[in-house]
Design an enzyme around this catalytic site. Sequence first.
Site, mmCIF file in Angstrom:
data_model
loop_
_atom_site.group_PDB
_atom_site.id
_atom_site.type_symbol
_atom_site.label_atom_id
_atom_site.label_comp_id
_atom_site.label_asym_id
_atom_site.label_seq_id
_atom_site.Cartn_x
_atom_site.Cartn_y
_atom_site.Cartn_z
ATOM 1 C CG ASP A 55 -1.871 1.124 1.317
ATOM 2 O OD1 ASP A 55 -2.339 1.563 0.264
ATOM 3 O OD2 ASP A 55 -2.118 1.606 2.448
ATOM 4 C CD GLU A 75 -0.795 -6.273 7.577
ATOM 5 O OE1 GLU A 75 -1.284 -6.252 6.439
ATOM 6 O OE2 GLU A 75 -1.178 -5.547 8.492
ATOM 7 C CE1 TYR A 81 -4.628 0.594 10.102
ATOM 8 C CE2 TYR A 81 -3.850 -1.645 9.739
ATOM 9 C CZ TYR A 81 -3.607 -0.291 9.821
ATOM 10 O OH TYR A 81 -2.336 0.193 9.622
HETATM 11 C C1 BDP Z 1 -1.660 -2.375 6.834
HETATM 12 C C2 BDP Z 1 -0.382 -2.370 6.011
HETATM 13 C C3 BDP Z 1 0.018 -0.963 5.597
HETATM 14 C C4 BDP Z 1 -1.178 -0.246 5.010
HETATM 15 C C5 BDP Z 1 -2.277 -0.195 6.052
HETATM 16 C C6 BDP Z 1 -3.520 0.552 5.527
HETATM 17 O O1 BDP Z 1 0.672 -2.968 6.745
HETATM 18 O O2 BDP Z 1 1.059 -1.013 4.666
HETATM 19 O O3 BDP Z 1 -0.868 1.036 4.529
HETATM 20 O O4 BDP Z 1 -2.652 -1.531 6.329
HETATM 21 O O5 BDP Z 1 -4.320 -0.087 4.848
HETATM 22 O O6 BDP Z 1 -2.222 -3.632 6.897
HETATM 23 O O7 BDP Z 1 -3.649 1.746 5.765
#
Ligand code: BDP
Length: 646
Positions: free
Chosen positions: A208, A451, A504
Site C-alpha cells: 500500500d 503481513e 484495524y
Molecule cells: C496495513 C499495512 C500498511 C497499510 C495499512 C492501511 O501494513 O502497509 O498502509 O494496512 O491499509 O495492513 O492503511
Amino acid sequence: MLLSCAPCELLLPSSRVVNTNGRALLRGMLFPRESASRELKELSGLWDFRADQSPGRSLGFDSAWYKSRLAETGPVIDMPVPASYNDITQDPKLRDFIGWVWYDREVVVPARWVADKGTRVVLRVGSAHYYSVVWVNGVKVMEHNGGHLPFEAEIGDIIRENPQAPCRITIAVNNTLTLETLPPGSIQHMDDTSKYPNGYFVQNTNFDFFNYAGIHRPVLLYTTPKVYVDDITVVTDFSDNTGLVSYKVSVLGASTTNVKVTLTDKHGRCVASSSGPSGVLKVTDVNLWWPYLMHDNPGYLYSMEVRHHADESVAYEDIYTLPVGIRTVRVTSTQFLINNKPFYFHGVNKHEDSDIRGKGLDWPLIVKDFNLLKWLGANSFRTSHYPYAEEILQMCDRHGIVVIDECPGVGIKDIRSFGNASLAHHLDVMDELVNRDKNHPSVVMWSVANEPAAEMPPAGFYFKMLISHTKALDPTRPVTFITDSNYARDKGAPYVDVICVNSYFSWYHDPGHVEVIPIQLTNQFENWYGKYQKPIIQSEYGADVVPGLHSDPPMMFTEEYQKIVLQSYHKVFDQKRKEYVVGELIWNFADFMTAQGVTRVVGNKKGIFSRQRQPKAGAFILKDRYWRLANETGRLPPWNKYPCLL
Ligand code: BDP
C-alpha cells in the site's frame, strides 16, 4: 531484452553487490566518512535522464546507451539526484513508467586520486529502486538487485585507463517487480485489444505505497588507501558502571592487521584503547546510550577511531571513525528491556515519502520529521516497510529515537513468493541489512516482513529459516515479523521474539463501529499472549482522515473519527501495558502516496500529520498521550517540554 521477460532474465540470484563475473562479493558496507586518509566527492545534483519508452524497453541496451553520453543517444531531461523521478515532470507516462530509466553525468575526479595508484576510488550508490546496472566510461562495474540498500564498486583502474578524459557514470534503473523481488510484484499483459491498446501492461503489487523509483539516496565517490578498514562490528554491554565494547575489525588488502582502536567521549577525551583486529574496550563511568525521554542525556555517542598503521609493507595508514552507543537490549516474556529497564514503545510508523521528491532523501524533510517526533513525544519508529536511509538512522542514534528496522518483505501474498529463489533473495537482503545497520545503537529489533500470507503452507519453513538466519547474523537483537490480528493462522509467530500485531478494528472490519474496539482489541491481545507468552507491540492501528473533514457524531474519514478510534485503542493499551503489551505505533506518522484505487483519496490518509506535515486532530491526542506516557515511564527533559524548540 523485452520487458515481458527482462526482469526475470536480468535479475541475478543474489542481491549482494556482484562484480561483472556475477560472483558475490561479501564485504563491509561502512558508511562513507571523511578522515585524514579518506576523501569524499558528493555527486548529488542534476543528472541527465532518459526513460526507455521503446515497447520492449530494450532500446537502451540494444543501442548501448552506456557507451556515450546519454545526451548523444537522444533527448534527455534534467533529473535531480537523489529523488524519485515519478513526480518531477507533468508527464503521466513518466509518473507511471515501468521499465528501464537511464541516468548519466560526468565527474571531474581530483588528479591526485588518479595519479596515486595507492588510492582506491570507490563509487557508491546509497540506493536506487529497484534493479540497477552501473557503468563507468562505458565499462560495467556493478549490478544490484534491491531497491533500499547501498552498493559500491572500486573504479580506480577504469579511470586510470584514460586519466585525461572526464569520468562518465551511467546508471540504468528498472522498477519492475517480480514474484521473487522484495517487495514482490508482477507484470500483467492486457491482450484484449477491444479494451486495451496494443502491448498494454500494468504492474500489480500487494503493498500500500506508491512504487516510487529512481536514484533515491546520494551517489558519491570516496577514497581509501589500498590497504583499508573494510568492516567494523561492535557489540556493547555493561556491568555496574563499566561499559564494554567488543569490536572486530576487518582489514582488506594486506595480510597484516596492524590495528589500533581508540574510544573518545563527547569531549574528545580518550576513555579506552586497544590494539589488534579484535578486542574489548572497557569504559569506566560509562555514559550509556538511552532513548529519548528515558534519560536526561539521551543518544550519548562515543567515537571509536580505528587506525590501520602503515609499515614497511603498507604505504599509507587508514583511519575510520565510527560513532558507538553503549547499550543492551533484552526481551522477557512480558517486557522489552533497554539497559535492563523496561522500555515502552510510544511511537509511529513512517514512510520515506513526500511531495515532489517521492522517496528521495531530503534533509529539510528529515530534520522536520525529527522535530515533529520530538514535539509529539515519540520515542520510536518502525521503518515500515523497507530499510530507510543511513542518514536517518544516524539521526536516530544521535537523538535517541529507537528503531525497529524492517526489510522490504512486504506484500508477500502469492504462494510462489515462498519458493527457494524468494527465500534465497530474502536471506541475502537480511545479510545486507544487518551488515549495513548492525552498529546503530538506535536499532533494537529486526523485522523480517510485514503481513505476509502467514497462513500458507510454506510460510512455516520460510519464516523459520529467515528468522533463524537473522538471529545467527545478530544474536544481540530480537527478531520479529509483523502479523495481522488473526493469531490462529500464523505460522511464523513461534519463531519470533516479540509479537507485532497490526489491526484495524472499526475500519477494515466493522467499518464505522468504534464500539467494537474494546472487545476485539482485548481479545486480540489475550489470544496472542495466551498462545505464545511473548511481549506484544501493537505495530499498526489507525484510521484515514481527509484533513478538514468534520462530523459529530463521528463518521469515517473525519478528524473526529480518527480521534475516537485512537482513544478507544488507548483505553485497552492502558490496561494491557500493565501486563505484556510493550508498545504502540500509530499507522501512520504522515499521509503518503499509494497506487490509485477506490479506497485511496490521493494516497493513504491515515497520517496524524498531512503529507505536508501539518497536524490533524489525532496528532494532538497522541501528543498528550505520549508526553503523559513519557512522564510515567521515563524521564522528561528538565529544561523544556519541547526540546526541539531550544
Ligand atoms: C496495513 C499495512 C500498511 C497499510 C495499512 C492501511 O501494513 O502497509 O498502509 O494496512 O491499509 O495492513 O492503511
